[in-house]
Design a protein around this motif. Structure first.
Motif, PDB file in Angstrom:
ATOM      1  N   LEU A  26       0.854  -1.184   0.000  1.00 43.74           N
ATOM      2  CA  LEU A  26       0.000   0.000   0.000  1.00 43.74           C
ATOM      3  C   LEU A  26       0.886   1.230   0.000  1.00 43.74           C
ATOM      4  O   LEU A  26       1.728   1.411   0.892  1.00 43.74           O
ATOM      5  N   GLU A  27       0.700   2.075  -1.023  1.00 39.68           N
ATOM      6  CA  GLU A  27       1.406   3.343  -1.149  1.00 39.68           C
ATOM      7  C   GLU A  27       0.398   4.462  -0.901  1.00 39.68           C
ATOM      8  O   GLU A  27      -0.684   4.445  -1.482  1.00 39.68           O
ATOM      9  N   MET A  28       0.782   5.411  -0.055  1.00 42.53           N
ATOM     10  CA  MET A  28      -0.160   6.465   0.306  1.00 42.53           C
ATOM     11  C   MET A  28       0.391   7.870   0.091  1.00 42.53           C
ATOM     12  O   MET A  28      -0.244   8.837   0.474  1.00 42.53           O
ATOM     13  N   ARG A  29       1.552   7.999  -0.519  1.00 38.35           N
ATOM     14  CA  ARG A  29       2.159   9.310  -0.736  1.00 38.35           C
ATOM     15  C   ARG A  29       1.956   9.756  -2.180  1.00 38.35           C
ATOM     16  O   ARG A  29       1.868   8.934  -3.083  1.00 38.35           O
ATOM     17  N   ASP A  30       1.937  11.059  -2.396  1.00 40.41           N
ATOM     18  CA  ASP A  30       1.830  11.602  -3.749  1.00 40.41           C
ATOM     19  C   ASP A  30       3.185  11.848  -4.381  1.00 40.41           C
ATOM     20  O   ASP A  30       3.276  12.189  -5.555  1.00 40.41           O
ATOM     21  N   HIS A  31       4.256  11.687  -3.606  1.00 45.07           N
ATOM     22  CA  HIS A  31       5.598  11.924  -4.129  1.00 45.07           C
ATOM     23  C   HIS A  31       6.608  11.160  -3.278  1.00 45.07           C
ATOM     24  O   HIS A  31       6.508  11.143  -2.060  1.00 45.07           O
ATOM     25  N   TYR A  32       7.554  10.544  -3.952  1.00 48.17           N
ATOM     26  CA  TYR A  32       8.681   9.894  -3.291  1.00 48.17           C
ATOM     27  C   TYR A  32       9.944  10.510  -3.874  1.00 48.17           C
ATOM     28  O   TYR A  32      10.089  10.595  -5.096  1.00 48.17           O
ATOM     29  N   GLU A  41       9.201  15.525   2.666  1.00 49.46           N
ATOM     30  CA  GLU A  41       9.520  15.786   1.264  1.00 49.46           C
ATOM     31  C   GLU A  41       9.578  14.504   0.444  1.00 49.46           C
ATOM     32  O   GLU A  41       9.817  14.555  -0.755  1.00 49.46           O
ATOM     33  N   GLY A  42       9.408  13.352   1.089  1.00 49.49           N
ATOM     34  CA  GLY A  42       9.394  12.088   0.366  1.00 49.49           C
ATOM     35  C   GLY A  42      10.706  11.347   0.331  1.00 49.49           C
ATOM     36  O   GLY A  42      10.822  10.319  -0.351  1.00 49.49           O
ATOM     37  N   ALA A  43      11.723  11.830   1.062  1.00 48.54           N
ATOM     38  CA  ALA A  43      13.010  11.131   1.094  1.00 48.54           C
ATOM     39  C   ALA A  43      12.879   9.867   1.941  1.00 48.54           C
ATOM     40  O   ALA A  43      12.295   9.887   3.030  1.00 48.54           O
ATOM     41  N   TYR A  44      13.428   8.798   1.441  1.00 52.54           N
ATOM     42  CA  TYR A  44      13.400   7.512   2.142  1.00 52.54           C
ATOM     43  C   TYR A  44      14.286   7.600   3.383  1.00 52.54           C
ATOM     44  O   TYR A  44      15.453   7.987   3.290  1.00 52.54           O
TER      45      TYR A  44
END
Length: 174
Positions: free
Chosen positions: A22-28, A137-140
């Motif tokens: 499940l992915e819930m972000r608009d940006h990675y 900001e989407g940084a892993y």
């Protein structure tokens, strides 16, 4: 028990029945992916007839896992109108589907009444959960795994609730 996750290749290699994501972000913000996103913004698209243009080694791992009889499903909760990053994902999803993933899209406004974990996750064989952690900001930032039955059930149930509402990739239009 929560612990650092082993390499993803090990998690898929140990999987016997199913892997759901499940992915819930608009940006990675993945530095390894940045050149692909920049190329996409400049007009590049993977060639459906040339698998060498596709994202490797991920798609090879998926194809090998699916060939062992493991069902891989991915659901993406997305904001609409979609972000450029979501358009980028959408344009390349045919490669994931060709490798054997089943993918669906759920507009965020249709998920408002669903109870969802706070982080993206994978559930392997309904018992092992891998949470991915990201900055604003989407940084892993890293990941962790747990085999706590209550957490596995929470994530599996959340995934199925999203999956039941989500639109199959072939039917969803950005």
């Amino acid at each position: 028990m929560r612990q650092s996750a082993p390499p993803f290749s090990e998690l898929l290699a140990g999987c016997r029945q199913s892997a759901v994501h499940l992915e819930m972000r608009d940006h990675y913000d993945d530095p390894d992916e940045a050149p692909r996103v920049a190329a996409w913004k400049a007009g590049y698209r993977p060639n459906p007839d040339d698998r060498s243009t596709w994202w490797r080694p991920w798609l090879d791992m998926v194809a090998e896992t699916v060939s062992r009889g493991v069902l891989i499903r991915r659901a993406r909760i997305i904001s609409e109108p979609v972000s450029d990053y979501t358009r980028y994902l959408y344009d390349g999803t045919f490669t994931n589907v060709a490798a054997g993933e089943d993918i669906r899209w759920l507009p965020r406004r249709q998920a408002s009444d669903l109870a969802l974990p706070g982080n993206d996750f994978w559930v392997f064989d309904g018992r092992l959960v891998r949470f991915g952690h990201f900055s604003g900001e989407g940084a892993y930032l890293g990941d962790e795994v747990t085999d706590e039955p209550s957490v596995a059930k929470l994530c599996a149930d959340a995934f199925e609730a999203v999956w039941d509402r989500a639109i199959p990739h072939a039917e969803y239009q950005v």
